[in-house]
Design a protein around this motif. Structure first.
Motif, PDB file in Angstrom:
ATOM      1  N   ALA A  97       0.858  -1.182   0.000  1.00 31.35           N
ATOM      2  CA  ALA A  97       0.000   0.000   0.000  1.00 31.35           C
ATOM      3  C   ALA A  97       0.892   1.229   0.000  1.00 31.35           C
ATOM      4  O   ALA A  97       1.966   1.231   0.610  1.00 31.35           O
ATOM      5  CB  ALA A  97      -0.898   0.014   1.233  1.00 31.35           C
ATOM      6  N   LEU A  98       0.448   2.257  -0.690  1.00 35.98           N
ATOM      7  CA  LEU A  98       1.109   3.548  -0.621  1.00 35.98           C
ATOM      8  C   LEU A  98       0.357   4.325   0.448  1.00 35.98           C
ATOM      9  O   LEU A  98      -0.760   4.786   0.222  1.00 35.98           O
ATOM     10  CB  LEU A  98       1.065   4.258  -1.975  1.00 35.98           C
ATOM     11  CG  LEU A  98       1.879   5.538  -2.066  1.00 35.98           C
ATOM     12  CD1 LEU A  98       3.358   5.270  -1.763  1.00 35.98           C
ATOM     13  CD2 LEU A  98       1.739   6.162  -3.447  1.00 35.98           C
ATOM     14  N   ALA A  99       0.943   4.390   1.625  1.00 38.39           N
ATOM     15  CA  ALA A  99       0.280   4.985   2.787  1.00 38.39           C
ATOM     16  C   ALA A  99       0.548   6.481   2.851  1.00 38.39           C
ATOM     17  O   ALA A  99       1.698   6.915   2.757  1.00 38.39           O
ATOM     18  CB  ALA A  99       0.773   4.315   4.063  1.00 38.39           C
ATOM     19  N   THR A 100      -0.514   7.247   3.007  1.00 31.12           N
ATOM     20  CA  THR A 100      -0.394   8.700   3.176  1.00 31.12           C
ATOM     21  C   THR A 100      -0.219   8.978   4.662  1.00 31.12           C
ATOM     22  O   THR A 100      -1.050   8.583   5.484  1.00 31.12           O
ATOM     23  CB  THR A 100      -1.645   9.422   2.638  1.00 31.12           C
ATOM     24  OG1 THR A 100      -1.785   9.080   1.260  1.00 31.12           O
ATOM     25  CG2 THR A 100      -1.514  10.916   2.798  1.00 31.12           C
ATOM     26  N   LEU A 101       0.868   9.645   4.984  1.00 30.51           N
ATOM     27  CA  LEU A 101       1.207   9.906   6.389  1.00 30.51           C
ATOM     28  C   LEU A 101       0.503  11.159   6.887  1.00 30.51           C
ATOM     29  O   LEU A 101       0.329  12.127   6.146  1.00 30.51           O
ATOM     30  CB  LEU A 101       2.717  10.038   6.537  1.00 30.51           C
ATOM     31  CG  LEU A 101       3.519   8.811   6.095  1.00 30.51           C
ATOM     32  CD1 LEU A 101       5.005   9.110   6.106  1.00 30.51           C
ATOM     33  CD2 LEU A 101       3.195   7.623   6.983  1.00 30.51           C
ATOM     34  N   PRO A 102       0.146  11.179   8.164  1.00 28.48           N
ATOM     35  CA  PRO A 102      -0.489  12.359   8.738  1.00 28.48           C
ATOM     36  C   PRO A 102       0.547  13.438   9.053  1.00 28.48           C
ATOM     37  O   PRO A 102       1.758  13.205   8.975  1.00 28.48           O
ATOM     38  CB  PRO A 102      -1.112  11.819  10.024  1.00 28.48           C
ATOM     39  CG  PRO A 102      -0.196  10.710  10.430  1.00 28.48           C
ATOM     40  CD  PRO A 102       0.259  10.091   9.126  1.00 28.48           C
TER      41      PRO A 102
END
Length: 132
Positions: A97-102
């Motif tokens: 998964a390409l995780a979007t960081l907070p």
């Protein structure tokens, strides 16, 4: 007195092969099972931008759906989940998964955790640095 023989071996005699077969030694230790869920990317020491993206890859032999979390290491060595960065990321044996960081403070104590949705199996990446 004559000794009875069977196939050329004296009755009552124990051959080396038979002795080895009868010997009771320590039980063989089972090999350690591979973890059911294993984070393979990002590797320890990686860095990513705050509010950016990071590629997460894992293996999953549970057949269960997994979630991907951004976590932070605590002083005691445990991990606190901060943000769900890839919900319902799949149940296949290999996933990514390409995780979007907070938006979080920059630091070096972050990790990525991949966990089954029931929370029974999980794995945590090595340290991940988030830079501003």
């Amino acid at each position: 007195m004559r000794t009875a023989k069977a196939k050329g071996i004296a009755v009552g005699a124990v051959t080396t092969a038979a002795a080895a077969a009868l010997a009771v030694g320590p039980a063989a230790t089972p090999s350690a099972a591979a973890p059911a869920v294993k984070v393979t990317t990002p590797p320890a020491g990686s860095s990513a931008k705050v509010a950016g993206s990071v590629l997460v890859q894992w293996s999953n032999t549970t057949g269960k759906e997994v979630d991907v979390w951004l976590s932070a290491r605590t002083p005691s060595g445990s991990h606190d989940r901060l943000s769900l960065v890839a919900p319902k990321a799949g149940s296949k044996k290999a996933g990514e998964a390409l995780a979007t960081l907070p938006t979080v403070p920059p630091g070096t104590s972050y990790t990525v955790e991949v966990t089954t949705q029931d929370g029974k199996e999980s794995d945590v990446s090595g340290p991940l640095s988030l830079i501003g």
